[in-house]
Design a protein around this motif. Structure first.
Motif, PDB file in Angstrom:
ATOM      1  N   HIS A  18      67.983  21.365  20.622  1.00 39.12           N
ATOM      2  CA  HIS A  18      69.206  21.169  19.840  1.00 39.12           C
ATOM      3  C   HIS A  18      70.463  21.443  20.651  1.00 39.12           C
ATOM      4  O   HIS A  18      71.540  20.937  20.324  1.00 39.12           O
ATOM      5  CB  HIS A  18      69.197  22.089  18.617  1.00 39.12           C
ATOM      6  N   CYS A  49      79.259  26.194  12.458  1.00 42.32           N
ATOM      7  CA  CYS A  49      78.133  25.263  12.529  1.00 42.32           C
ATOM      8  C   CYS A  49      78.478  24.197  13.568  1.00 42.32           C
ATOM      9  O   CYS A  49      79.494  23.522  13.463  1.00 42.32           O
ATOM     10  CB  CYS A  49      77.878  24.620  11.171  1.00 42.32           C
ATOM     11  N   THR A  51      76.982  21.478  14.052  1.00 41.14           N
ATOM     12  CA  THR A  51      76.679  20.137  13.566  1.00 41.14           C
ATOM     13  C   THR A  51      77.853  19.556  12.796  1.00 41.14           C
ATOM     14  O   THR A  51      78.277  18.436  13.047  1.00 41.14           O
ATOM     15  CB  THR A  51      75.423  20.145  12.673  1.00 41.14           C
ATOM     16  N   THR A  67      73.917  31.620   7.593  1.00 45.41           N
ATOM     17  CA  THR A  67      72.472  31.408   7.448  1.00 45.41           C
ATOM     18  C   THR A  67      72.175  30.603   6.185  1.00 45.41           C
ATOM     19  O   THR A  67      71.321  29.707   6.207  1.00 45.41           O
ATOM     20  CB  THR A  67      71.721  32.748   7.433  1.00 45.41           C
ATOM     21  N   HIS A  69      74.035  28.370   4.901  1.00 48.82           N
ATOM     22  CA  HIS A  69      74.377  26.983   5.230  1.00 48.82           C
ATOM     23  C   HIS A  69      73.233  26.328   6.003  1.00 48.82           C
ATOM     24  O   HIS A  69      72.838  25.200   5.696  1.00 48.82           O
ATOM     25  CB  HIS A  69      75.680  26.945   6.036  1.00 48.82           C
ATOM     26  N   HIS A  70      72.697  27.031   6.991  1.00 52.41           N
ATOM     27  CA  HIS A  70      71.546  26.492   7.743  1.00 52.41           C
ATOM     28  C   HIS A  70      70.379  26.199   6.801  1.00 52.41           C
ATOM     29  O   HIS A  70      69.759  25.139   6.872  1.00 52.41           O
ATOM     30  CB  HIS A  70      71.106  27.470   8.832  1.00 52.41           C
ATOM     31  N   GLU A  71      70.078  27.139   5.918  1.00 51.20           N
ATOM     32  CA  GLU A  71      68.932  26.967   5.017  1.00 51.20           C
ATOM     33  C   GLU A  71      69.121  25.794   4.064  1.00 51.20           C
ATOM     34  O   GLU A  71      68.151  25.127   3.703  1.00 51.20           O
ATOM     35  CB  GLU A  71      68.673  28.261   4.254  1.00 51.20           C
ATOM     36  N   HIS A  75      70.970  22.390   9.502  1.00 50.32           N
ATOM     37  CA  HIS A  75      71.762  22.364  10.733  1.00 50.32           C
ATOM     38  C   HIS A  75      71.360  23.555  11.590  1.00 50.32           C
ATOM     39  O   HIS A  75      71.450  24.696  11.141  1.00 50.32           O
ATOM     40  CB  HIS A  75      73.260  22.415  10.418  1.00 50.32           C
ATOM     41  N   PRO A  76      70.903  23.307  12.831  1.00 50.32           N
ATOM     42  CA  PRO A  76      70.247  24.366  13.594  1.00 50.32           C
ATOM     43  C   PRO A  76      71.145  25.336  14.356  1.00 50.32           C
ATOM     44  O   PRO A  76      70.734  26.471  14.592  1.00 50.32           O
ATOM     45  CB  PRO A  76      69.381  23.591  14.584  1.00 50.32           C
ATOM     46  N   VAL A  78      74.724  27.540  15.404  1.00 51.69           N
ATOM     47  CA  VAL A  78      76.036  28.127  15.122  1.00 51.69           C
ATOM     48  C   VAL A  78      76.509  28.833  16.379  1.00 51.69           C
ATOM     49  O   VAL A  78      75.701  29.241  17.217  1.00 51.69           O
ATOM     50  CB  VAL A  78      76.015  29.150  13.963  1.00 51.69           C
ATOM     51  N   CYS A  90      70.393  29.433  17.800  1.00 49.89           N
ATOM     52  CA  CYS A  90      69.630  28.333  17.227  1.00 49.89           C
ATOM     53  C   CYS A  90      68.678  28.921  16.191  1.00 49.89           C
ATOM     54  O   CYS A  90      67.765  29.680  16.539  1.00 49.89           O
ATOM     55  CB  CYS A  90      68.841  27.576  18.301  1.00 49.89           C
ATOM     56  N   TYR A  91      68.919  28.596  14.933  1.00 48.56           N
ATOM     57  CA  TYR A  91      68.046  29.070  13.860  1.00 48.56           C
ATOM     58  C   TYR A  91      66.647  28.485  14.005  1.00 48.56           C
ATOM     59  O   TYR A  91      65.647  29.170  13.775  1.00 48.56           O
ATOM     60  CB  TYR A  91      68.603  28.665  12.491  1.00 48.56           C
TER      61      TYR A  91
END
Length: 106
Positions: A18, A49, A51, A67, A69-71, A75-76, A78, A90-91
């Motif tokens: 990513h 983010c 992305t 987090t 927002h990622h979930e 979007h991987p 931040v 990278c989540y």
């Protein structure tokens, strides 16, 4: 651009596909975590983010909105928006990233 940070706490050889996709960096959609502002809080540990430009608070904040927002989006990546901080997370791959290779983050 970003690269995996050499980190003694992470297994060597892990990669983050990513990281290359996080360039160019999107402009922040706000200067604050709007979810926190709506609740009367003004968190300072903000994450951008890479992305879409969403700004959310860190996991050390009560809302952990970056987090969340990622979930909700998948979007991987931040990056920290704290002054003097030059790192990203990278989540998906659970890796810290640092600036490297070509131009760094804005």
């Amino acid at each position: 651009m970003w690269r995996v940070r050499p980190d003694g706490g992470r297994p060597r050889g892990r990669t983050c596909p990513h990281a290359a996709a996080a360039h160019p960096e999107p402009a922040p959609l706000s200067g604050a975590c709007l979810d926190c502002v709506a609740r009367g809080r003004h968190e300072r540990r903000l994450r951008l983010c890479l992305t879409c430009g969403h700004v959310g608070c860190s996991d050390s904040s009560p809302g952990a909105h970056a987090t969340a927002h990622h979930e909700s989006t998948g979007h991987p990546l931040v990056r920290s928006m704290e002054p003097g901080h030059q790192w990203a997370w990278c989540y998906a791959d659970e890796l810290f990233l640092e600036p490297g290779g070509g131009r760094g983050p804005a």
